[in-house]
Write a protein that holds these residues in place. Sequence first.
Motif, mmCIF file in Angstrom:
data_model
loop_
_atom_site.group_PDB
_atom_site.id
_atom_site.type_symbol
_atom_site.label_atom_id
_atom_site.label_comp_id
_atom_site.label_asym_id
_atom_site.label_seq_id
_atom_site.Cartn_x
_atom_site.Cartn_y
_atom_site.Cartn_z
ATOM 1 N N SER A 180 0.829 -1.210 0.000
ATOM 2 C CA SER A 180 0.000 0.000 0.000
ATOM 3 C C SER A 180 0.857 1.251 0.000
ATOM 4 C CB SER A 180 -0.933 -0.001 1.208
ATOM 5 O OG SER A 180 -1.786 -1.129 1.188
ATOM 6 N N ILE A 181 1.879 1.277 0.852
ATOM 7 C CA ILE A 181 2.764 2.436 0.894
ATOM 8 C C ILE A 181 3.508 2.583 -0.422
ATOM 9 C CG2 ILE A 181 4.812 3.423 1.994
ATOM 10 C CD1 ILE A 181 2.308 3.663 3.663
ATOM 11 N N GLY A 182 3.912 1.472 -1.012
ATOM 12 C CA GLY A 182 4.607 1.528 -2.297
ATOM 13 C C GLY A 182 3.738 2.127 -3.390
ATOM 14 N N LYS A 183 2.481 1.666 -3.484
ATOM 15 C CA LYS A 183 1.577 2.184 -4.506
ATOM 16 C C LYS A 183 1.261 3.658 -4.279
ATOM 17 C CE LYS A 183 -0.654 -2.299 -5.298
ATOM 18 N NZ LYS A 183 -1.915 -3.081 -5.160
ATOM 19 N N LEU A 184 1.176 4.027 -2.998
ATOM 20 C CA LEU A 184 0.870 5.419 -2.661
ATOM 21 C C LEU A 184 2.026 6.356 -2.995
ATOM 22 C CD1 LEU A 184 -1.001 7.504 -1.146
ATOM 23 C CD2 LEU A 184 0.292 6.903 0.914
ATOM 24 N N SER A 185 3.258 5.879 -2.816
ATOM 25 C CA SER A 185 4.413 6.782 -2.877
ATOM 26 C C SER A 185 5.216 6.714 -4.160
ATOM 27 C CB SER A 185 5.350 6.485 -1.694
ATOM 28 O OG SER A 185 5.782 5.141 -1.711
ATOM 29 N N ILE A 186 4.993 5.716 -5.020
ATOM 30 C CA ILE A 186 5.874 5.562 -6.178
ATOM 31 C C ILE A 186 5.696 6.689 -7.198
ATOM 32 C CG2 ILE A 186 4.317 4.068 -7.507
ATOM 33 C CD1 ILE A 186 6.942 2.524 -8.307
ATOM 34 N N VAL A 187 4.465 7.151 -7.381
ATOM 35 C CA VAL A 187 4.259 8.247 -8.342
ATOM 36 C C VAL A 187 4.851 9.555 -7.824
ATOM 37 C CG1 VAL A 187 2.547 9.645 -9.553
ATOM 38 C CG2 VAL A 187 2.261 7.167 -9.409
ATOM 39 N N PRO A 188 4.590 9.963 -6.572
ATOM 40 C CA PRO A 188 5.289 11.152 -6.071
ATOM 41 C C PRO A 188 6.804 11.009 -6.131
ATOM 42 C CG PRO A 188 3.485 10.587 -4.612
ATOM 43 C CD PRO A 188 3.605 9.468 -5.591
ATOM 44 N N ALA A 189 7.326 9.793 -5.866
ATOM 45 C CA ALA A 189 8.772 9.582 -5.892
ATOM 46 C C ALA A 189 9.344 9.784 -7.288
ATOM 47 C CB ALA A 189 9.118 8.182 -5.389
ATOM 48 N N MET A 190 8.562 9.496 -8.310
ATOM 49 C CA MET A 190 9.020 9.744 -9.686
ATOM 50 C C MET A 190 9.231 11.224 -9.930
ATOM 51 S SD MET A 190 6.621 7.060 -11.797
ATOM 52 C CE MET A 190 7.274 7.620 -13.372
ATOM 53 N N PHE A 191 8.559 12.062 -9.142
ATOM 54 C CA PHE A 191 8.708 13.509 -9.251
ATOM 55 C C PHE A 191 9.543 14.066 -8.084
ATOM 56 C CE2 PHE A 191 5.023 12.404 -11.706
ATOM 57 C CZ PHE A 191 5.086 13.235 -12.816
ATOM 58 N N CYS A 192 10.359 13.187 -7.491
ATOM 59 C CA CYS A 192 11.331 13.568 -6.443
ATOM 60 C C CYS A 192 10.670 13.994 -5.131
ATOM 61 C CB CYS A 192 12.270 14.669 -6.944
ATOM 62 S SG CYS A 192 13.085 14.276 -8.498
ATOM 63 N N ILE A 193 9.475 13.509 -4.865
ATOM 64 C CA ILE A 193 8.794 13.781 -3.602
ATOM 65 C C ILE A 193 8.818 12.492 -2.789
ATOM 66 C CG2 ILE A 193 6.630 14.473 -2.502
ATOM 67 C CD1 ILE A 193 6.002 16.005 -5.120
ATOM 68 N N HIS A 194 9.648 12.452 -1.756
ATOM 69 C CA HIS A 194 9.915 11.206 -1.038
ATOM 70 C C HIS A 194 9.210 11.101 0.311
ATOM 71 C CE1 HIS A 194 13.972 11.111 -3.409
ATOM 72 N NE2 HIS A 194 12.940 10.763 -4.155
ATOM 73 N N GLU A 195 8.593 12.177 0.773
ATOM 74 C CA GLU A 195 7.992 12.164 2.109
ATOM 75 C C GLU A 195 6.951 11.065 2.322
ATOM 76 O OE1 GLU A 195 9.998 16.054 1.865
ATOM 77 O OE2 GLU A 195 8.840 14.801 0.492
ATOM 78 N N PRO A 196 6.131 10.686 1.306
ATOM 79 C CA PRO A 196 5.127 9.636 1.562
ATOM 80 C C PRO A 196 5.717 8.334 2.090
ATOM 81 C CG PRO A 196 4.569 10.792 -0.448
ATOM 82 C CD PRO A 196 5.909 11.322 -0.017
ATOM 83 N N PHE A 197 6.865 7.886 1.561
ATOM 84 C CA PHE A 197 7.430 6.637 2.083
ATOM 85 C C PHE A 197 8.436 6.887 3.205
ATOM 86 C CE2 PHE A 197 10.283 7.670 -1.481
ATOM 87 C CZ PHE A 197 11.539 7.471 -0.937
ATOM 88 N N ILE A 198 9.062 8.080 3.224
ATOM 89 C CA ILE A 198 9.995 8.388 4.314
ATOM 90 C C ILE A 198 9.260 8.389 5.648
ATOM 91 C CG2 ILE A 198 11.428 10.197 5.341
ATOM 92 C CD1 ILE A 198 12.875 8.871 3.107
ATOM 93 N N PHE A 199 8.060 9.004 5.667
ATOM 94 C CA PHE A 199 7.299 9.099 6.904
ATOM 95 C C PHE A 199 6.136 8.108 6.968
ATOM 96 C CE2 PHE A 199 9.197 13.319 6.327
ATOM 97 C CZ PHE A 199 9.832 13.463 7.554
ATOM 98 N N GLY A 200 5.732 7.567 5.828
ATOM 99 C CA GLY A 200 4.585 6.666 5.814
ATOM 100 C C GLY A 200 4.950 5.221 6.026
ATOM 101 N N LEU A 201 6.119 4.783 5.550
ATOM 102 C CA LEU A 201 6.498 3.375 5.719
ATOM 103 C C LEU A 201 6.708 3.008 7.177
ATOM 104 C CD1 LEU A 201 7.150 0.751 4.213
ATOM 105 C CD2 LEU A 201 9.497 1.554 3.971
ATOM 106 N N PRO A 202 7.422 3.657 8.036
ATOM 107 C CA PRO A 202 8.293 4.783 7.705
ATOM 108 C C PRO A 202 9.743 4.319 7.544
ATOM 109 C CG PRO A 202 8.025 4.659 10.074
ATOM 110 C CD PRO A 202 7.289 3.475 9.496
ATOM 111 N N VAL A 203 10.538 5.186 6.910
ATOM 112 C CA VAL A 203 11.985 4.995 6.916
ATOM 113 C C VAL A 203 12.560 5.624 8.183
ATOM 114 C CG1 VAL A 203 14.145 5.529 5.723
ATOM 115 C CG2 VAL A 203 12.105 4.945 4.401
#
Length: 330
Positions: A211-234
Amino acid sequence: MIAFLLLSNFSYIGDVYVNGEVVKNATVYGVIPTSLFSSTGIFPCLITTLVSLRLYWFFTKKNLTIKMPDAVPPNVSNSFSSLIPFALVVLIFLVIRNLFLMTPYLYFPDFINQVLSQPLLAIGDSVGAVMIFILIQQLLWFFGIHGANVVGAVWKPLLATMALANMEAFQAGLPLPYIVSDTFWGVYSAVFNFSIPLLLVLVCKSIRAKSIGKLSIVPAMFCIHEPFIFGLPVVLNTLLFIPFIFVYLLQFIVVYLLAVVQIAPIPVVPVPWTTPLILSGFLSTNFNIMGAVIQILLIVVGCIGYYPFIKAMDKQFLQEEKKELQEGNA
């Protein structure tokens, strides 16, 4: 704020307009230079904040306050109770200001900038300096602090200076004087963490990771990493601590060595930081396809480095989900 301003210089030296004419290298007194509130003022401000608030807390704990009768409303008594600690902090920083005026630095922000920034500028784009910056940045990120912004307070002016020198050399048809620059770092480091959401989508089986991967992969393609940095979290995730720091360092070493041997093109064309991955490598290297190829290579390196750690985390998530399911059925 007052403690910080007490340690600062209230003058500006530069070009000014007087009666419609430009006066070169004029000195204007009684002003607050905006540079105090730019990247050059961050470290002095942080230090001043920590010290002044600690002193205020110390004086308050020692009951160096004005005591008011119980009949006085709290909002009034609180105002009086802060007067003495506040005055003592101001007095201490006034003394510090005058002590610095007796030194060649004159002002605390100038002292910090000369002690920290100037040596770093002399280092330039050396591998050792960049690795130190990366280490500090990733450690800060791991603890939930925006490492790029904090480190950028010192490093960003150096990167910008080197990027400008590279651009001038590129336009003149000369060899680029620097490898690491603002454009180099922005384009290649943008893909360093992309392996995390990519692996979450491709190899993970747990609902949480997927779920976190699907949520964050598109923002990550545009260099926005906060969804998985804080959502996974890292952040504060001990399973990802080692790769989050050392895979990042490995990716930098790979691209730096490839640039040294002239396989990886050095980006010189500034692109918006949200430019999609792969496309940014192609555009920033003046339409050199190798810029995009190197970005893909760095993603592959990241996937290899992160794979065992992501799988271990996914296994833990699966066990937790299985336990929750069993408890729910019970």
